[in-house]
Design an enzyme around this catalytic site. Structure first.
Site, mmCIF file in Angstrom:
data_model
loop_
_atom_site.group_PDB
_atom_site.id
_atom_site.type_symbol
_atom_site.label_atom_id
_atom_site.label_comp_id
_atom_site.label_asym_id
_atom_site.label_seq_id
_atom_site.Cartn_x
_atom_site.Cartn_y
_atom_site.Cartn_z
ATOM 1 N N ASN A 13 -65.895 29.005 66.496
ATOM 2 C CA ASN A 13 -66.633 27.858 66.895
ATOM 3 C C ASN A 13 -66.573 26.729 65.608
ATOM 4 O O ASN A 13 -67.137 25.453 66.064
ATOM 5 C CB ASN A 13 -68.086 28.381 67.156
ATOM 6 N N LYS A 15 -65.068 23.849 63.225
ATOM 7 C CA LYS A 15 -64.237 22.570 63.270
ATOM 8 C C LYS A 15 -62.737 22.939 62.682
ATOM 9 O O LYS A 15 -62.942 23.764 61.444
ATOM 10 C CB LYS A 15 -64.669 21.299 62.807
ATOM 11 N N LYS A 17 -59.703 23.817 64.168
ATOM 12 C CA LYS A 17 -58.579 24.796 65.063
ATOM 13 C C LYS A 17 -57.269 23.686 65.243
ATOM 14 O O LYS A 17 -56.122 23.961 64.989
ATOM 15 C CB LYS A 17 -59.266 25.170 66.149
ATOM 16 N N THR A 18 -57.680 22.435 65.873
ATOM 17 C CA THR A 18 -56.438 21.518 66.169
ATOM 18 C C THR A 18 -56.101 20.910 65.015
ATOM 19 O O THR A 18 -54.791 20.854 64.805
ATOM 20 C CB THR A 18 -56.930 20.558 67.171
ATOM 21 N N THR A 19 -56.562 20.564 64.187
ATOM 22 C CA THR A 19 -56.448 19.923 62.827
ATOM 23 C C THR A 19 -55.455 20.904 62.073
ATOM 24 O O THR A 19 -54.518 20.458 61.631
ATOM 25 C CB THR A 19 -57.594 19.563 61.828
ATOM 26 N N ARG A 27 -45.896 20.077 58.503
ATOM 27 C CA ARG A 27 -45.021 20.895 57.644
ATOM 28 C C ARG A 27 -43.576 20.972 58.270
ATOM 29 O O ARG A 27 -42.609 21.073 57.348
ATOM 30 C CB ARG A 27 -45.784 22.251 57.382
ATOM 31 N N PHE A 69 -59.505 16.682 82.914
ATOM 32 C CA PHE A 69 -59.831 18.149 83.101
ATOM 33 C C PHE A 69 -61.472 18.535 83.131
ATOM 34 O O PHE A 69 -62.068 17.917 82.160
ATOM 35 C CB PHE A 69 -59.291 19.035 81.633
ATOM 36 N N TRP A 71 -64.765 21.624 84.007
ATOM 37 C CA TRP A 71 -64.671 22.993 84.311
ATOM 38 C C TRP A 71 -65.456 23.402 85.674
ATOM 39 O O TRP A 71 -65.449 24.341 85.887
ATOM 40 C CB TRP A 71 -65.106 23.936 83.186
ATOM 41 N N GLU A 106 -55.672 24.225 72.881
ATOM 42 C CA GLU A 106 -56.697 24.594 73.726
ATOM 43 C C GLU A 106 -56.345 25.308 74.778
ATOM 44 O O GLU A 106 -56.944 25.531 76.036
ATOM 45 C CB GLU A 106 -57.302 23.229 74.478
HETATM 46 P P1 ATP Z 1 -60.793 19.539 65.225
HETATM 47 O O1 ATP Z 1 -59.871 18.829 66.542
HETATM 48 O O2 ATP Z 1 -61.342 18.491 64.627
HETATM 49 O O3 ATP Z 1 -59.924 20.196 64.473
HETATM 50 P P2 ATP Z 1 -61.386 22.050 66.753
HETATM 51 O O4 ATP Z 1 -59.924 21.780 67.418
HETATM 52 O O5 ATP Z 1 -61.838 22.936 65.942
HETATM 53 O O6 ATP Z 1 -61.688 20.610 66.158
HETATM 54 P P3 ATP Z 1 -62.740 21.981 69.502
HETATM 55 O O7 ATP Z 1 -63.436 23.028 69.936
HETATM 56 O O8 ATP Z 1 -61.204 21.425 70.139
HETATM 57 O O9 ATP Z 1 -62.488 21.910 67.811
HETATM 58 O O10 ATP Z 1 -63.329 20.548 69.763
HETATM 59 C C1 ATP Z 1 -63.015 19.244 69.405
HETATM 60 C C2 ATP Z 1 -64.185 18.265 68.995
HETATM 61 O O11 ATP Z 1 -65.470 18.787 68.871
HETATM 62 C C3 ATP Z 1 -63.965 17.590 67.606
HETATM 63 O O12 ATP Z 1 -64.248 16.212 67.794
HETATM 64 C C4 ATP Z 1 -64.679 18.409 66.563
HETATM 65 O O13 ATP Z 1 -64.930 17.611 65.593
HETATM 66 C C5 ATP Z 1 -65.859 18.814 67.568
HETATM 67 N N1 ATP Z 1 -66.432 20.177 67.051
HETATM 68 C C6 ATP Z 1 -65.682 21.031 66.680
HETATM 69 N N2 ATP Z 1 -66.367 21.803 66.028
HETATM 70 C C7 ATP Z 1 -67.662 21.680 66.076
HETATM 71 C C8 ATP Z 1 -68.908 22.026 65.838
HETATM 72 N N3 ATP Z 1 -68.888 23.245 65.284
HETATM 73 N N4 ATP Z 1 -70.036 21.464 66.153
HETATM 74 C C9 ATP Z 1 -70.007 20.324 66.592
HETATM 75 N N5 ATP Z 1 -68.734 19.707 67.089
HETATM 76 C C10 ATP Z 1 -67.708 20.303 66.817
HETATM 77 MG MG MG Z 2 -59.304 21.599 69.180
#
Ligand code: ATP
Ligand code: MG
Length: 174
Positions: A13, A15, A17-19, A27, A69, A71, A106
């Site tokens: 949960n 933040k 994952k995508t970053t 890299r 998209f 759900w 995702e």
């Molecule tokens: P990011 O793209 O920043 O690496 P993520 O891939 O880990 O985030 P996702 O589940 O894809 O997270 O959600 C994408 C969006 O939700 C991003 O804008 C991110 O800042 C926000 N987000 C991610 N985690 C959280 C959290 N724990 N609480 C609130 N917002 C979140």
């Molecule tokens: Mg993401």
């Protein structure tokens, strides 16, 4: 010790994952390797990474597939059709076998919401060429995805600025 194409999952949960997946792409590209990114769900219209990729179309393949998209939309069959289309694109990249790194951003939601059969996804991943690393991102990665992966990292949410009323910021969040 052997080298092989890694199947990695960034889940949890928190933040990042995508970053983190984008960091891996950076890299690999630096070494002249080929990278493809397939985004299954598009939250925002234009992210910094989408815009950068547009400027370097020959450098990396960046597919944003999940336009619109949702759900719980009025017509879920539309979403399923889109998910399937996106998955077929990902599958064709695996079969073609030309990239060294494939990011399936995702993808976990396709399994979670049963939009594509888990078995089909696992089989396609299993058949990837030995030089291809695959990174899957998304919350709630399924047990079987995790069991099949070589590397699984859980992002743990300890603090997020959103809860202090700070909204998503250009250049940091998107
Ligand atoms: P990011 O793209 O920043 O690496 P993520 O891939 O880990 O985030 P996702 O589940 O894809 O997270 O959600 C994408 C969006 O939700 C991003 O804008 C991110 O800042 C926000 N987000 C991610 N985690 C959280 C959290 N724990 N609480 C609130 N917002 C979140
Ligand atoms: Mg993401």
């Amino acid at each position: 010790m052997e080298s092989k194409g890694i199947l990695a999952i960034h889940t949890g949960n928190g933040k990042g994952k995508t970053t983190a997946a984008l960091g891996l792409a950076f890299r690999a590209l630096g070494h002249g390797q080929k990278v493809a990114i397939v985004q299954f769900i598009k939250g925002r219209k234009s992210t910094g990474e989408n815009k950068l990729a547009d400027q370097f179309p020959q450098l990396l393949e960046f597919h944003v597939t999940g336009r619109g998209f949702t759900w719980n939309s009025a017509d879920p069959s539309q979403d399923i059709a889109r998910a399937r289309e996106a998955w077929e694109l990902a599958q064709s990249i695996i079969t073609e076998g030309t990239v060294n790194l494939l990011v399936l951003d995702e993808l976990t939601y396709l399994v979670k919401y049963k939009m594509v059969a888990e078995e089909e996804i696992l089989q396609a991943l299993e058949k990837r060429p030995p030089h291809m690393h695959v990174v899957i991102t998304g919350r709630d990665a399924s047990e079987r995805l995790i069991a099949n992966a070589d590397l699984v990292t859980e992002m743990k949410d300890i603090k997020h600025p959103y809860r202090q009323g700070i909204s998503a910021q250009q250049g940091f969040d998107y």
